[in-house]
Design an enzyme around this catalytic site. Sequence first.
Site, PDB file in Angstrom:
ATOM      1  N   GLU A  81       0.810  -1.223   0.000  1.00 38.71           N
ATOM      2  CA  GLU A  81       0.000   0.000   0.000  1.00 38.71           C
ATOM      3  C   GLU A  81       0.845   1.276   0.000  1.00 38.71           C
ATOM      4  O   GLU A  81       0.335   2.369   0.284  1.00 38.71           O
ATOM      5  CB  GLU A  81      -0.929   0.016   1.223  1.00 38.71           C
ATOM      6  CG  GLU A  81      -1.870  -1.165   1.311  1.00 38.71           C
ATOM      7  CD  GLU A  81      -2.947  -1.171   0.239  1.00 38.71           C
ATOM      8  OE1 GLU A  81      -2.822  -0.431  -0.757  1.00 38.71           O
ATOM      9  OE2 GLU A  81      -3.923  -1.926   0.407  1.00 38.71           O
ATOM     10  N   HIS A 100      -2.642   2.606   8.618  1.00 41.03           N
ATOM     11  CA  HIS A 100      -3.712   1.865   7.923  1.00 41.03           C
ATOM     12  C   HIS A 100      -3.936   0.549   8.642  1.00 41.03           C
ATOM     13  O   HIS A 100      -2.975  -0.201   8.894  1.00 41.03           O
ATOM     14  CB  HIS A 100      -3.311   1.603   6.473  1.00 41.03           C
ATOM     15  CG  HIS A 100      -4.210   0.641   5.762  1.00 41.03           C
ATOM     16  ND1 HIS A 100      -5.579   0.800   5.701  1.00 41.03           N
ATOM     17  CD2 HIS A 100      -3.928  -0.515   5.081  1.00 41.03           C
ATOM     18  CE1 HIS A 100      -6.101  -0.206   5.009  1.00 41.03           C
ATOM     19  NE2 HIS A 100      -5.126  -1.017   4.627  1.00 41.03           N
ATOM     20  N   HIS A 102      -6.981  -2.870   9.395  1.00 34.78           N
ATOM     21  CA  HIS A 102      -8.195  -3.591   9.013  1.00 34.78           C
ATOM     22  C   HIS A 102      -8.995  -3.890  10.281  1.00 34.78           C
ATOM     23  O   HIS A 102      -9.418  -5.022  10.498  1.00 34.78           O
ATOM     24  CB  HIS A 102      -7.854  -4.886   8.294  1.00 34.78           C
ATOM     25  CG  HIS A 102      -7.102  -4.710   7.014  1.00 34.78           C
ATOM     26  ND1 HIS A 102      -6.562  -5.773   6.313  1.00 34.78           N
ATOM     27  CD2 HIS A 102      -6.795  -3.600   6.293  1.00 34.78           C
ATOM     28  CE1 HIS A 102      -5.956  -5.333   5.225  1.00 34.78           C
ATOM     29  NE2 HIS A 102      -6.087  -4.009   5.190  1.00 34.78           N
ATOM     30  N   TYR A 121     -20.040  13.653  18.683  1.00 33.08           N
ATOM     31  CA  TYR A 121     -19.187  14.817  18.399  1.00 33.08           C
ATOM     32  C   TYR A 121     -17.746  14.424  18.095  1.00 33.08           C
ATOM     33  O   TYR A 121     -17.001  15.169  17.443  1.00 33.08           O
ATOM     34  CB  TYR A 121     -19.245  15.834  19.538  1.00 33.08           C
ATOM     35  CG  TYR A 121     -18.582  15.410  20.822  1.00 33.08           C
ATOM     36  CD1 TYR A 121     -17.209  15.540  21.004  1.00 33.08           C
ATOM     37  CD2 TYR A 121     -19.318  14.893  21.881  1.00 33.08           C
ATOM     38  CE1 TYR A 121     -16.595  15.162  22.175  1.00 33.08           C
ATOM     39  CE2 TYR A 121     -18.725  14.514  23.062  1.00 33.08           C
ATOM     40  CZ  TYR A 121     -17.355  14.638  23.209  1.00 33.08           C
ATOM     41  OH  TYR A 121     -16.751  14.253  24.372  1.00 33.08           O
ATOM     42  N   HIS A 163     -12.500  -2.852   2.704  1.00 32.16           N
ATOM     43  CA  HIS A 163     -11.058  -2.918   2.956  1.00 32.16           C
ATOM     44  C   HIS A 163     -10.726  -2.583   4.412  1.00 32.16           C
ATOM     45  O   HIS A 163     -10.433  -3.482   5.190  1.00 32.16           O
ATOM     46  CB  HIS A 163     -10.354  -1.949   1.984  1.00 32.16           C
ATOM     47  CG  HIS A 163      -8.870  -2.049   1.981  1.00 32.16           C
ATOM     48  ND1 HIS A 163      -8.105  -1.673   0.887  1.00 32.16           N
ATOM     49  CD2 HIS A 163      -7.988  -2.437   2.930  1.00 32.16           C
ATOM     50  CE1 HIS A 163      -6.827  -1.852   1.160  1.00 32.16           C
ATOM     51  NE2 HIS A 163      -6.731  -2.320   2.399  1.00 32.16           N
ATOM     52  N   TYR A 216      -7.009  19.656  19.955  1.00 29.15           N
ATOM     53  CA  TYR A 216      -7.369  18.545  20.827  1.00 29.15           C
ATOM     54  C   TYR A 216      -6.554  17.312  20.463  1.00 29.15           C
ATOM     55  O   TYR A 216      -6.181  17.112  19.325  1.00 29.15           O
ATOM     56  CB  TYR A 216      -8.868  18.236  20.666  1.00 29.15           C
ATOM     57  CG  TYR A 216      -9.403  17.199  21.626  1.00 29.15           C
ATOM     58  CD1 TYR A 216      -9.855  17.544  22.881  1.00 29.15           C
ATOM     59  CD2 TYR A 216      -9.455  15.862  21.252  1.00 29.15           C
ATOM     60  CE1 TYR A 216     -10.356  16.594  23.759  1.00 29.15           C
ATOM     61  CE2 TYR A 216      -9.947  14.899  22.117  1.00 29.15           C
ATOM     62  CZ  TYR A 216     -10.392  15.276  23.367  1.00 29.15           C
ATOM     63  OH  TYR A 216     -10.879  14.327  24.223  1.00 29.15           O
TER      64      TYR A 216
END
Length: 223
Positions: A81, A100, A102, A121, A163, A216
Amino acid sequence: MSHASACSPEETRLRDAIIHTGLETNRRGLNQGTSGNISARLGAGMLITPSGVRYEDLEPDDLVYVDANGRWLDGRKPSSEWHFHRAILQARPELHAVVHVHSVYASVVAIQGRDIPALHYMVAAAGGNSIRCAPYATFGTEHLSQQAVTALEGRTACLLANHGMIAAGPSLERALWLTEEVELLAQQYVLSLQIGGPQLLDDAEMERVVEKFRDYGPRRGES
């Protein structure tokens, strides 16, 4: 790229931080086996986890430096990837790390091709009033890279249809934090759908919360 033993102190710390982040995704239940991948900006290119190696087995030398043109030295291959990691970092100079995974609930929502709407929120932590789901594209392709960059416009997280999830940030710490938050939001979304669906916050409220989220989240140890 030289081996980790000959790296600058900055690069050595970054290599160690990438491995630590990968181990944390496993420890927090966000990833398993050899799925998922992590990158961090280094100079004009990036360091990224290699293809097909579990985080538990990674050594600093195993991480692959991919330059701005998508080239790397002979040896270990970068994650399949690497295309979308490079595309995101090049499109978004304010971001320095991409995670990334899964993870289960984010993948469940992505399998449905759904965005995560403004059910809480905390959706604003990713920069907007939703967490978009990019249309499906084959893993490891430029097409997926384009879909991911588009889904991340004005955002720091997205889902990938059928994915998984991408979260990015100014540091590995921040990207990991956001990964965990998005997975929790996906879980809340899935569970809320089972009892009639969520009551959504309106756009005006989400705009207020997005502004509050600008400062934040974790800030220590930013890479």
